[in-house]
Each structure stands twice: as C-alpha cells, then as structure tokens.
Design a protein around this motif. Structure first.
Motif, PDB file in Angstrom:
ATOM      1  N   ALA A  83      -8.015   3.840  -1.723  1.00  0.00           N
ATOM      2  CA  ALA A  83     -10.029   3.539  -1.595  1.00  0.00           C
ATOM      3  C   ALA A  83     -10.078   3.242  -3.931  1.00  0.00           C
ATOM      4  O   ALA A  83     -11.621   2.431  -4.111  1.00  0.00           O
ATOM      5  CB  ALA A  83     -10.981   4.274  -1.223  1.00  0.00           C
ATOM      6  N   ASP A  84      -9.128   3.514  -4.311  1.00  0.00           N
ATOM      7  CA  ASP A  84      -9.949   3.737  -5.996  1.00  0.00           C
ATOM      8  C   ASP A  84      -8.983   1.973  -6.531  1.00  0.00           C
ATOM      9  O   ASP A  84      -8.957   2.079  -7.740  1.00  0.00           O
ATOM     10  CB  ASP A  84      -9.895   5.579  -6.617  1.00  0.00           C
ATOM     11  N   SER A  85      -8.317   1.908  -5.652  1.00  0.00           N
ATOM     12  CA  SER A  85      -7.201   0.950  -5.880  1.00  0.00           C
ATOM     13  C   SER A  85      -7.563  -0.352  -6.303  1.00  0.00           C
ATOM     14  O   SER A  85      -9.363  -0.638  -5.807  1.00  0.00           O
ATOM     15  CB  SER A  85      -6.195   0.523  -5.314  1.00  0.00           C
ATOM     16  N   PHE A  86      -7.262  -1.289  -6.895  1.00  0.00           N
ATOM     17  CA  PHE A  86      -7.832  -2.567  -7.039  1.00  0.00           C
ATOM     18  C   PHE A  86      -6.737  -4.077  -7.130  1.00  0.00           C
ATOM     19  O   PHE A  86      -5.330  -3.760  -7.362  1.00  0.00           O
ATOM     20  CB  PHE A  86      -8.831  -2.868  -8.829  1.00  0.00           C
ATOM     21  N   VAL A  87      -7.517  -4.343  -6.337  1.00  0.00           N
ATOM     22  CA  VAL A  87      -5.735  -5.640  -6.452  1.00  0.00           C
ATOM     23  C   VAL A  87      -6.294  -6.987  -6.591  1.00  0.00           C
ATOM     24  O   VAL A  87      -8.015  -7.408  -5.930  1.00  0.00           O
ATOM     25  CB  VAL A  87      -5.224  -5.804  -4.544  1.00  0.00           C
ATOM     26  N   VAL A  88      -6.013  -7.504  -6.872  1.00  0.00           N
ATOM     27  CA  VAL A  88      -6.479  -9.024  -7.453  1.00  0.00           C
ATOM     28  C   VAL A  88      -5.246  -9.864  -6.658  1.00  0.00           C
ATOM     29  O   VAL A  88      -4.043  -9.980  -7.150  1.00  0.00           O
ATOM     30  CB  VAL A  88      -6.586  -8.975  -8.873  1.00  0.00           C
ATOM     31  N   VAL A  96       1.219  -1.242  -0.039  1.00  0.00           N
ATOM     32  CA  VAL A  96      -0.246  -0.146  -0.138  1.00  0.00           C
ATOM     33  C   VAL A  96       0.616   1.104   0.481  1.00  0.00           C
ATOM     34  O   VAL A  96       0.739   1.873  -0.771  1.00  0.00           O
ATOM     35  CB  VAL A  96      -1.024   0.240   1.370  1.00  0.00           C
ATOM     36  N   GLU A  97       2.302   1.392   0.592  1.00  0.00           N
ATOM     37  CA  GLU A  97       2.789   1.885   0.961  1.00  0.00           C
ATOM     38  C   GLU A  97       3.831   2.541  -0.051  1.00  0.00           C
ATOM     39  O   GLU A  97       3.939   3.887  -1.243  1.00  0.00           O
ATOM     40  CB  GLU A  97       3.961   2.309   2.167  1.00  0.00           C
ATOM     41  N   ARG A  98       4.394   1.368  -1.226  1.00  0.00           N
ATOM     42  CA  ARG A  98       5.110   1.674  -1.713  1.00  0.00           C
ATOM     43  C   ARG A  98       4.385   1.831  -3.320  1.00  0.00           C
ATOM     44  O   ARG A  98       5.414   2.266  -3.840  1.00  0.00           O
ATOM     45  CB  ARG A  98       5.483   0.278  -1.979  1.00  0.00           C
ATOM     46  N   LEU A  99       3.047   1.015  -3.590  1.00  0.00           N
ATOM     47  CA  LEU A  99       2.432   1.802  -4.860  1.00  0.00           C
ATOM     48  C   LEU A  99       1.573   3.045  -4.540  1.00  0.00           C
ATOM     49  O   LEU A  99       0.489   3.469  -5.619  1.00  0.00           O
ATOM     50  CB  LEU A  99       1.515   0.479  -5.331  1.00  0.00           C
ATOM     51  N   ALA A 109      -6.118  -4.078 -12.647  1.00  0.00           N
ATOM     52  CA  ALA A 109      -5.445  -4.501 -11.003  1.00  0.00           C
ATOM     53  C   ALA A 109      -4.365  -3.537 -11.188  1.00  0.00           C
ATOM     54  O   ALA A 109      -3.823  -3.748 -11.694  1.00  0.00           O
ATOM     55  CB  ALA A 109      -5.290  -6.032 -10.450  1.00  0.00           C
ATOM     56  N   ASP A 110      -4.320  -2.802 -10.793  1.00  0.00           N
ATOM     57  CA  ASP A 110      -3.490  -1.898 -10.008  1.00  0.00           C
ATOM     58  C   ASP A 110      -2.633  -2.522  -9.105  1.00  0.00           C
ATOM     59  O   ASP A 110      -0.805  -2.824  -9.976  1.00  0.00           O
ATOM     60  CB  ASP A 110      -3.695  -1.171  -8.945  1.00  0.00           C
ATOM     61  N   LEU A 111      -2.805  -4.071  -8.954  1.00  0.00           N
ATOM     62  CA  LEU A 111      -2.109  -5.080  -7.971  1.00  0.00           C
ATOM     63  C   LEU A 111      -2.157  -6.454  -8.330  1.00  0.00           C
ATOM     64  O   LEU A 111      -3.058  -6.784  -7.328  1.00  0.00           O
ATOM     65  CB  LEU A 111      -1.218  -4.926  -7.095  1.00  0.00           C
ATOM     66  N   VAL A 112      -1.525  -7.557  -8.697  1.00  0.00           N
ATOM     67  CA  VAL A 112      -1.176  -8.348  -8.839  1.00  0.00           C
ATOM     68  C   VAL A 112      -0.440  -8.822  -7.940  1.00  0.00           C
ATOM     69  O   VAL A 112       0.554  -9.129  -8.132  1.00  0.00           O
ATOM     70  CB  VAL A 112      -1.782  -9.072  -9.900  1.00  0.00           C
ATOM     71  N   ASP A 133      -9.781  -5.208   4.833  1.00  0.00           N
ATOM     72  CA  ASP A 133      -9.455  -4.482   6.174  1.00  0.00           C
ATOM     73  C   ASP A 133      -8.988  -2.895   5.857  1.00  0.00           C
ATOM     74  O   ASP A 133      -9.699  -1.782   6.899  1.00  0.00           O
ATOM     75  CB  ASP A 133      -8.939  -4.443   7.533  1.00  0.00           C
ATOM     76  N   ARG A 134      -8.773  -1.867   4.821  1.00  0.00           N
ATOM     77  CA  ARG A 134      -8.179  -1.146   4.768  1.00  0.00           C
ATOM     78  C   ARG A 134      -8.906  -0.570   3.499  1.00  0.00           C
ATOM     79  O   ARG A 134      -9.064   0.661   3.338  1.00  0.00           O
ATOM     80  CB  ARG A 134      -6.947  -1.383   4.114  1.00  0.00           C
ATOM     81  N   GLY A 135     -10.245  -1.091   3.307  1.00  0.00           N
ATOM     82  CA  GLY A 135     -11.319  -0.849   2.623  1.00  0.00           C
ATOM     83  C   GLY A 135     -10.312  -0.360   1.050  1.00  0.00           C
ATOM     84  O   GLY A 135     -11.039   0.396   0.015  1.00  0.00           O
ATOM     85  N   ILE A 136      -9.911  -1.188   0.080  1.00  0.00           N
ATOM     86  CA  ILE A 136      -9.490  -1.406  -0.830  1.00  0.00           C
ATOM     87  C   ILE A 136     -10.123  -2.484  -2.103  1.00  0.00           C
ATOM     88  O   ILE A 136     -10.193  -3.452  -1.030  1.00  0.00           O
ATOM     89  CB  ILE A 136      -7.873  -1.406  -1.051  1.00  0.00           C
ATOM     90  N   ARG A 137     -10.657  -2.029  -2.830  1.00  0.00           N
ATOM     91  CA  ARG A 137     -12.009  -3.159  -3.884  1.00  0.00           C
ATOM     92  C   ARG A 137     -10.975  -4.596  -3.968  1.00  0.00           C
ATOM     93  O   ARG A 137      -9.466  -4.346  -4.780  1.00  0.00           O
ATOM     94  CB  ARG A 137     -12.287  -2.674  -4.397  1.00  0.00           C
ATOM     95  N   CYS A 138     -11.195  -5.808  -3.877  1.00  0.00           N
ATOM     96  CA  CYS A 138     -10.063  -6.777  -4.143  1.00  0.00           C
ATOM     97  C   CYS A 138     -10.908  -7.519  -4.278  1.00  0.00           C
ATOM     98  O   CYS A 138     -11.832  -7.842  -4.220  1.00  0.00           O
ATOM     99  CB  CYS A 138      -9.067  -6.921  -2.689  1.00  0.00           C
ATOM    100  N   LEU A 139      -9.879  -8.971  -5.384  1.00  0.00           N
ATOM    101  CA  LEU A 139     -10.795  -9.922  -5.645  1.00  0.00           C
ATOM    102  C   LEU A 139      -9.752 -11.396  -5.417  1.00  0.00           C
ATOM    103  O   LEU A 139      -8.905 -10.761  -6.052  1.00  0.00           O
ATOM    104  CB  LEU A 139     -11.500 -10.266  -6.819  1.00  0.00           C
ATOM    105  N   GLY A 140     -10.410 -13.183  -5.210  1.00  0.00           N
ATOM    106  CA  GLY A 140      -9.685 -13.394  -4.380  1.00  0.00           C
ATOM    107  C   GLY A 140      -9.877 -14.476  -5.661  1.00  0.00           C
ATOM    108  O   GLY A 140     -11.031 -14.291  -6.587  1.00  0.00           O
ATOM    109  N   VAL A 141      -9.024 -14.954  -7.158  1.00  0.00           N
ATOM    110  CA  VAL A 141      -8.831 -16.619  -7.718  1.00  0.00           C
ATOM    111  C   VAL A 141      -8.232 -17.126  -6.945  1.00  0.00           C
ATOM    112  O   VAL A 141      -6.697 -17.363  -7.428  1.00  0.00           O
ATOM    113  CB  VAL A 141      -8.418 -15.819  -9.207  1.00  0.00           C
TER     114      VAL A 141
END
Length: 411
Positions: free
Chosen positions: A97-102, A90-93, A162-165, A117-125
């Motif tokens: 709340a507007d980001s998306f993590v997969v 989170v700090e590095r990138l 995704a901003d981060l995979v 918990d940080r309120g960041i949209r995400c999805l697990g595959v």
C-alpha cells in the motif's frame, strides 16, 4: 530515412519492403469511403551498427493515438495476462500500500485495474483521449499525455518516484526511443524497477510474423538492441523473460544504472540464441523477404480457390496486424466478404486500404460461412475455443501465419 534513430549510423540494410499502406488503425467510417486515403511506405530496415530494426517515422504518434481504435479489455486472454503480471510483480518486488506504480501507455486501464484492486497507488499515462477516458470511468487514475523527459519529471514532482514503471507494448510505438527511455528513467525511483514488454524480433523473423510490421511500430527489438536502447536513458537490463504473447515477446526488467548490478543468466541465454540465429549480422535477415512473399501467395491462392468453388470466407478480428496482411496481399471484399470484431468502436467501419466492412461477431453464426479467416492469429488458443460453434455447420478456421493452416474445430 538516412540515420538510425538509436545510434545515428547511416548503415541501414533492407529487411522487407511491404509496399505502401494506410496507418493500420485508421478505420474508415462510411462517409469517408469516397475521400482520399493516405498511404505510406512500409519498408523495414536494420541498422548494421547497433542492429535496431526500424521503420522511417512517416507518421507521428499524435496522428495515431489521439483517437485510438484499440481497447485492450476486449481480449479476454490479454486481461488475464495483465492480472498474472501484476500478481507476479507484487510478489517479486514486494509492492504494498505504500508503493507507487506507473504504467505508460495504460490504454483503458486493463492492467492497472488489478493494481487498484490490490490497494496500491497508481497512475496511468495514456495519450489517447478516448481510451484514457474509459480508464478513468473504470476507476483507474489516468493522465492524458505522451511520455517524454518533461512529462516524466512532472509526474515525479507531483506524485513522487515510482517503485515500478510498466511499459507494455509501447516501446515499439515511439520514434524518439532515446527521449522516451529518458522519460522512463525520470519516472522510476533511483532504486526502482522498469518492466517492458515488446515483441521479440527473433520470433518475428523465425515465424514469418510480418503482419506485426506497421507504421505505429517504429522499431523491432532483439534483447541486444533493447539493452542498447535502455542504456541510452540510464537504465541497465538485468533480466529477461520469454513470453508467448503476440506470437513471441520479451519482458525486459531494467533498473537505474547505479543499482542494477550484473545482468542475470537469462539475459546471456537469450543473447546467445539471437547470435546463433544470425541477428547480429545480415545473414539472419536475408531470407525473410522471400518467406513473406510465400505467405502472401499461399493466402491469395486459398482465397481465390475458395471463391472459384463458390465458398464463403469471412474474417474474425480487425487488429492492426490484420490490416498489414490484407493490404500486402491485396485482399478486397470480393475475396473476404467482411470481418467481425468484439470492439463496438469498429462496427460499421471499414478496414483501411482494403475497405472490408467490420461487423459484430454475431454475423458469423447468422451467415454460417464455409471458412473464417482468423486475423489475430496470436490468440489462436483463445479463438479456437471462442469459434468452436462454426463446427455446427461444418465451417473451418483459417490461420495465415506462420504458414497457412486450415483447422476443423470441435465443439
């Protein structure tokens, strides 16, 4: 196997042959003990063209991961490792709340729960039905699927890039390394990041960590071979971190080719270490098999001597790596009465091949054995603390890797 799954070369050299074992996570229920149990060759080879170490794809991911026995959340240190990673990412990138993590191979949501918990949209595959269900119950959005280019494109079409995979402890688990990497590229935004954690072949070789060789690990990476694998899907390695997890892992940071730029200084430093260890030539692999054989002899000698003295030895943990070790060494219940595990899924079952009962951890305090053989040796610091109570009756801990060591714990 005749061709390297990354570069297609037929120039494959033997690294170590561990015989034939059942799949390491195929724990047996009591009603299966009288049924046939399939075993497959476990022979690690290295491609002398691209230097990817690999096993033949004798089992499929579908066979292994539809119903999976490993739940990441049962390791306290692993959950903490995930929490720390999320905070750093989170700090590095600059994720918000507007980001998306997969996360690919998200298991039971042990990592993405910190993203939620940080309120960041995400999805697990996650391909395993049972652990994916556990993630959803914990509030982590999870898609039950294997990653390939089509899955990656479908997720991107529905949820956006995704901003981060994140792909932790999965890059070794897929036989189609090129297709999986293309799936990662499909998921990630054109200016996004991919973070991969995987065991480092350098420490596997140097520290005799042969028990992490098992059928669901199809390949074993150096930074050099990982960079080649990433390039096959349009990703460029830009940074690497050396981690203590799993006895020594690498965290690979990659970006789409168009925005990656030049790799950082840490990439060159690790590549130099790998070259100095001989991992870009056969000389770095030739002595490994002999050192593996010594681990086997030392463990068997200890177990047989303890049995002759009338001392009791039980196991702690039932990890996949433990089943490679037990099967290679030929350990049966006459030498290891049982092992225990914190995961209730495994209780009442038996280890594949060796048929050793898996019981709840409370049995150790009830039975007060002379020795506890710690099978997840990579969690040594955590487990020495957890098992400090064996000091109450003079019990000792035994670690088989990288060499046999007997530890007297203090409370």
């Amino acid at each position: 196997m005749t061709r390297c799954r990354l570069c297609g070369s037929t120039a494959l050299a033997s690294v170590v042959d561990l015989g034939a074992t059942p799949p390491c996570e195929s724990f047996l229920s009591a009603d299966r003990l009288d049924q046939p149990e399939p075993a497959y060759p476990l022979h690690l080879r290295v491609c002398t063209h691209c230097w990817l170490a690999q096993l033949p794809p004798l089992i499929t991911p579908e066979e292994t991961f539809q119903e999976y026995a490993y739940f990441s959340s049962f390791s306290t240190s692993w959950v903490e490792h995930a929490r720390s990673f999320v905070g750093g990412a989170v700090e590095r990138l600059g994720l918000d709340a507007d980001s998306f993590v997969v996360e690919v191979a998200s298991n039971d949501g042990y990592l993405l729960r910190h993203v939620v918990d940080r309120g960041i949209r995400c999805l697990g595959v996650e391909p395993s039905v049972n652990v994916g269900a556990a993630a959803r119950e914990a509030g982590v959005p999870t898609l039950t699927a294997f990653l390939d280019p089509a899955t990656g494109e479908a997720v991107r079409a529905e949820h956006g890039p995704a901003d981060l995979v994140v792909a932790n402890n999965v890059y070794a688990h897929i036989p189609d390394v090129v297709g999986f990497t293309q799936g990662l590229r499909a998921l990630v935004a054109d200016d996004g990041w991919v973070s991969i954690e995987v065991q480092h072949l350098l420490t596997l070789i140097e520290e005799n960590q042969y028990d992490t060789i098992y059928h669901e690990h199809f390949q074993y990476y150096t930074v050099a071979s990982a960079a080649r694998a990433l390039a096959s899907g349009g990703l460029t390695l830009v940074d690497v971190e050396l981690l203590p997890t799993h006895g020594g892992s690498i965290r690979l940071w990659a970006r789409p080719d168009g925005v990656a730029g030049e790799p950082g200084a840490r990439v060159a430093e690790v590549l130099d270490r790998e070259k100095a260890a001989g991992l870009q030539e056969l000389s770095g692999y030739t002595e490994f098999s002999a050192r593996v054989a010594k681990v086997r002899r030392d463990l068997l000698r200890f177990l047989i001597d303890a049995a002759e003295r009338g001392e009791t030895v039980v196991g702690y943990g039932a990890p996949g790596k433990g089943n490679t070790l037990l099967n290679h060494c030929g350990v049966r219940p006459d030498l290891l009465a049982y092992t225990v595990d914190r995961n209730p899924y495994k209780h009442g079952r038996f280890t594949p091949g060796t048929r050793i009962p898996v019981l709840p951890p409370e049995r150790i305090a009830a039975d007060r054995p002379d020795y506890v053989l710690v099978l997840p040796w990579n969690l040594r610091e955590e487990l020495v603390e957890q098992l400090s109570f064996v000091h109450e009756w003079g019990g000792r801990l035994v670690f088989p890797i990288p060499e046999l060591s007997i530890v007297e714990v203090e409370r």
